[in-house]
Design a protein around this motif. Structure first.
Motif, PDB file in Angstrom:
ATOM      1  N   GLN A 142       0.839  -1.067   0.007  1.00  0.00           N
ATOM      2  CA  GLN A 142       0.074  -0.103  -0.045  1.00  0.00           C
ATOM      3  C   GLN A 142       0.779   1.261   0.009  1.00  0.00           C
ATOM      4  N   VAL A 143       0.695   2.234  -1.001  1.00  0.00           N
ATOM      5  CA  VAL A 143       1.361   3.493  -0.905  1.00  0.00           C
ATOM      6  C   VAL A 143       0.458   4.498  -0.381  1.00  0.00           C
ATOM      7  N   LYS A 144       1.216   5.229   0.551  1.00  0.00           N
ATOM      8  CA  LYS A 144       0.511   6.439   0.957  1.00  0.00           C
ATOM      9  C   LYS A 144       1.357   7.677   0.737  1.00  0.00           C
ATOM     10  N   ALA A 145       0.642   8.418  -0.205  1.00  0.00           N
ATOM     11  CA  ALA A 145       1.290   9.415  -0.909  1.00  0.00           C
ATOM     12  C   ALA A 145       0.764  10.951  -0.086  1.00  0.00           C
ATOM     13  N   ASP A 146       1.847  11.746   0.139  1.00  0.00           N
ATOM     14  CA  ASP A 146       1.519  12.838   0.763  1.00  0.00           C
ATOM     15  C   ASP A 146       2.693  13.662   0.914  1.00  0.00           C
ATOM     16  N   VAL A 156       2.616   2.894   9.134  1.00  0.00           N
ATOM     17  CA  VAL A 156       3.361   3.262   8.103  1.00  0.00           C
ATOM     18  C   VAL A 156       4.754   2.554   8.421  1.00  0.00           C
ATOM     19  N   ASP A 157       5.178   1.776   7.550  1.00  0.00           N
ATOM     20  CA  ASP A 157       6.390   0.762   7.717  1.00  0.00           C
ATOM     21  C   ASP A 157       7.906   1.406   7.467  1.00  0.00           C
ATOM     22  N   LEU A 158       7.599   2.286   6.294  1.00  0.00           N
ATOM     23  CA  LEU A 158       9.041   3.149   5.960  1.00  0.00           C
ATOM     24  C   LEU A 158       8.421   3.949   5.087  1.00  0.00           C
TER      25      LEU A 158
END
Length: 311
Positions: free
Chosen positions: A124-128, A140-142
């Motif tokens: 999963q990509v969390k873009a911010d 968030v893992d990294l």
């Protein structure tokens, strides 16, 4: 031996509420009602005879005891999840935090390669564009950050040191070479993140085109907006080669031609760093290790090729 321990359900509910800082958000994550979350927390506090949260009108805040329990609860649930994944031969899920531009223009287009090698890892990509605080946002893992990598951060490792160059649609470059051409329009970034140092100024931009005066400068908040504008023939994008890899490969954008009118723009100048941050809690996660190794090798190879192309 463990007869006095709270139920796993209550610990999981508490961990979710502590990590998200909200009973409502925890309820959404756990697919229960906020009332059910509140009841579980009160039951846990009653069992422990310890106050875990300070309740405010629109927020909940961990107490000092709550913070201690939250750290241990997250570590315990992570270890349990990793072990279950290991014995059932499933890889742990992986959540990556990064910038909007890097996610859209580089990471997502390349993820199919990683997924082919590791099909069991759920990414999963969390873009911010605002930096994620991985010390508190345990989901968030990294993170892949953009800026100047701090030398004194033991969790940070350099991935890619970019150089900025000028790219435009082929037809746009040709338009600048015509007699009585319109002034060149340079497309550059005005960072939304105030912590990012500017990598250029108006005079430096104008110096890119000494034979194209006057020029206009248009600023965008995101690099992917700059690239889209350049693809539409609206001007010259001043951006990292890393982010225009696909448009360059397809010939949609090209670098400045070696012509007197635009020759200065063909020379790159330094930009910022892409660097990786892995918190201690994630360093034993096999999925994190595999992704970090793949990303490091991928960008190291690209950096070497980029340096070779500039010689």
């Amino acid at each position: 031996m463990f007869g006095q321990l709270p139920s796993l359900r209550s610990i999981r509910t508490f961990e979710s509420a502590a990590r998200l800082g909200s009973f409502k958000e925890a309820a959404l994550e756990l697919h229960v009602s906020p009332t059910a979350v509140s009841h579980q927390i009160r039951t846990l506090e009653g069992q422990l005879q310890v106050k875990l949260f300070e309740r405010h009108t629109r927020a909940v805040v961990l107490t000092a005891d709550g913070e201690k329990l939250a750290r241990v609860a997250h570590q315990m649930l992570r270890a349990l999840s990793d072990t279950l994944n290991e014995i059932t031969h499933r890889d742990a899920p992986l959540t990556i935090g990064t910038t909007t531009a890097f996610a859209a223009m580089w990471l997502v287009p390349h993820l199919s390669e990683f997924r082919s090698a590791h099909p069991n890892i759920d990414i999963q990509v969390k873009a911010d564009d605002q930096p994620v605080d991985i010390t508190t946002q345990h989901q968030v893992d990294l993170v892949i950050r953009y800026g100047i990598m701090p030398d004194d951060d033991p969790d940070a490792s350099l991935l890619f040191r970019e150089s900025l160059q000028c790219y435009a649609a082929p037809a746009y470059w040709q338009s600048l070479l015509r007699p009585a051409a319109s002034p060149a329009s340079i497309l550059c970034t005005r960072w939304k993140n105030p912590a990012l140092p500017p990598v250029h100024d108006q005079q430096r931009l104008r110096n890119l085109f000494p034979n194209q005066q006057p020029i206009t400068v248009r600023e965008f908040e995101e690099e992917n907006q700059i690239i889209q504008a350049a693809l539409a023939g609206q001007g010259i994008a001043l951006v990292s080669q890393l982010l225009v890899e696909t448009p360059l490969a397809n010939g949609w954008l090209v670098s400045a031609p070696q012509e007197p009118a635009v020759s200065a723009a063909a020379h790159p100048f330094s930009g910022l760093d892409y660097y990786l941050k892995i918190p201690d809690r994630s360093r034993t996660n096999p999925a994190v290790c595999q992704f970090a190794d793949w990303l490091g090798r991928k960008l190291s190879s690209y950096q070497s090729q980029s340096v070779s192309d500039q010689k």
